[in-house]
Scaffold this motif. Structure first.
Motif, PDB file in Angstrom:
ATOM      1  N   ARG A   1      -5.944  44.068 -27.940  1.00  0.00           N
ATOM      2  CA  ARG A   1      -5.067  43.940 -26.774  1.00  0.00           C
ATOM      3  C   ARG A   1      -4.729  45.288 -26.149  1.00  0.00           C
ATOM      4  NH1 ARG A   1      -4.561  38.494 -25.053  1.00  0.00           N
ATOM      5  NH2 ARG A   1      -5.512  37.406 -26.809  1.00  0.00           N
TER       6      ARG A   1
ATOM      7  N   GLU B   1       2.785  35.701 -26.842  1.00  0.00           N
ATOM      8  CA  GLU B   1       2.137  34.446 -26.487  1.00  0.00           C
ATOM      9  C   GLU B   1       0.769  34.322 -27.169  1.00  0.00           C
ATOM     10  OE1 GLU B   1       2.061  34.466 -22.243  1.00  0.00           O
ATOM     11  OE2 GLU B   1       4.135  33.732 -22.050  1.00  0.00           O
ATOM     12  N   ALA B   2       0.034  35.439 -27.232  1.00  0.00           N
ATOM     13  CA  ALA B   2      -1.275  35.417 -27.885  1.00  0.00           C
ATOM     14  C   ALA B   2      -1.130  35.137 -29.382  1.00  0.00           C
ATOM     15  CB  ALA B   2      -1.997  36.746 -27.665  1.00  0.00           C
TER      16      ALA B   2
ATOM     17  N   SER C   1       6.557  42.709 -25.880  1.00  0.00           N
ATOM     18  CA  SER C   1       5.394  42.321 -25.081  1.00  0.00           C
ATOM     19  C   SER C   1       5.262  40.799 -25.054  1.00  0.00           C
ATOM     20  CB  SER C   1       4.121  42.936 -25.648  1.00  0.00           C
ATOM     21  OG  SER C   1       2.971  42.375 -25.024  1.00  0.00           O
ATOM     22  N   ARG C   2       5.530  40.220 -23.905  1.00  0.00           N
ATOM     23  CA  ARG C   2       5.424  38.760 -23.772  1.00  0.00           C
ATOM     24  C   ARG C   2       3.981  38.307 -23.981  1.00  0.00           C
ATOM     25  NH1 ARG C   2       7.184  35.251 -18.379  1.00  0.00           N
ATOM     26  NH2 ARG C   2       6.400  33.240 -19.116  1.00  0.00           N
ATOM     27  N   GLU C   3       3.062  39.074 -23.416  1.00  0.00           N
ATOM     28  CA  GLU C   3       1.634  38.706 -23.526  1.00  0.00           C
ATOM     29  C   GLU C   3       1.188  38.692 -24.977  1.00  0.00           C
ATOM     30  OE1 GLU C   3      -2.638  39.658 -23.947  1.00  0.00           O
ATOM     31  OE2 GLU C   3      -0.965  41.025 -24.351  1.00  0.00           O
TER      32      GLU C   3
END
Length: 260
Positions: free
Chosen positions: A116, A134-135, A129-131
């Motif tokens: 990432r 979520e991952a 980190s929202r991303e």
């Protein structure tokens, strides 16, 4: 060179006359193997056949004494395990390899960092980190561990720890997944759970596994290679391997008998 019918394009993994010696003892003796993209391929054989050594050669833990290994057409000679991993190959081990004191969520998140883009950026606050969150949650859902998200990984059941390790193995986005004895030491119900999980997480990926449980092998593999004393004596579809007289004599008859 052993090759399966119907393969097209560059194989996911190509092994050509692979050899490995420890001192004067030759452990891998001229292995040839071609594994297509998207194939599920099992390597079976008696104890001491060289299966773990073969895995260690492919993943760069051991240097080859001779021959070539290519991942998607790229030569792996001289590459370190982390370099091979970044080329798209990831593996699990016979002994569960997780961070027991970290949460299940943190274990998976760690495996996602490099792919990432976090790498050596120590100033990033990964928890914000929202991303990335979520991952990580997507992987946990895929391996059926969402409800165990906040638990220390060491408190999971054995089968759940193996599931977590499979999640860690695939989380970095590798398209070639190598599993070493994924169901070793499991009950029948735990084995069924892990088999279903492996089917789900390896869709559209290449799977290479070493496994002693013939029910798992014949239930998952598209192709099987039989390794005996460092040499592949047969490669084919499960029904072909099961019926092969050489395989019956060298290994499979006794292995199937041991299942009952």
């Amino acid at each position: 060179m052993s090759s399966q019918p119907g393969q097209a394009g560059t194989p996911a993994l190509l092994i050509d006359d692979l050899r490995k010696s420890f001192g004067k003892t030759e452990i891998i003796r001229g292995v040839n193997l071609s594994i297509a993209r998207g194939e599920r391929h099992a390597v079976i054989g008696p104890n001491g056949a060289g299966k773990s050594t073969l895995f260690n050669l492919i993943t760069g833990r051991f240097p080859c004494s001779g021959g070539k290994i290519k991942l998607h057409g790229q030569d792996l000679k001289g590459l370190a395990p982390f370099q091979i991993n970044r080329m798209g190959l990831s593996r699990s081990f016979q002994i569960t390899n997780i961070f027991p004191n970290m949460s299940v969520f943190e274990n998976v998140r760690c495996s996602l960092l490099w792919s990432r883009g976090y790498r050596y950026s120590f100033w990033h606050m990964v928890s914000k980190s929202r991303e990335l969150t979520e991952a990580t949650d997507a992987v946990l859902e895929q391996i059926n561990l969402t409800e165990r998200r906040e638990l220390p990984a060491g408190t999971l059941s054995y089968a759940e720890q193996r599931a977590l390790e499979i999640g860690i193995t695939m989380a970095g986005g590798a398209d070639v997944i190598m599993l070493d004895e994924p169901t070793a030491g499991m009950s029948h119900s735990e084995t069924d759970y892990i088999m279903d999980l492996i089917r789900q997480v390896t869709v559209n990926k290449t799977l290479i596994m070493v496994e002693h449980d013939m029910g798992v092998v014949f239930g998952l593999a598209d192709y099987i290679s039989v390794l005996v004393y460092g040499e592949i004596i047969a490669t084919g579809r499960p029904e072909e391997v099961r019926a092969n007289p050489k395989v019956q004599e060298a290994y499979l008859g006794a292995a199937l008998e041991a299942e009952h």
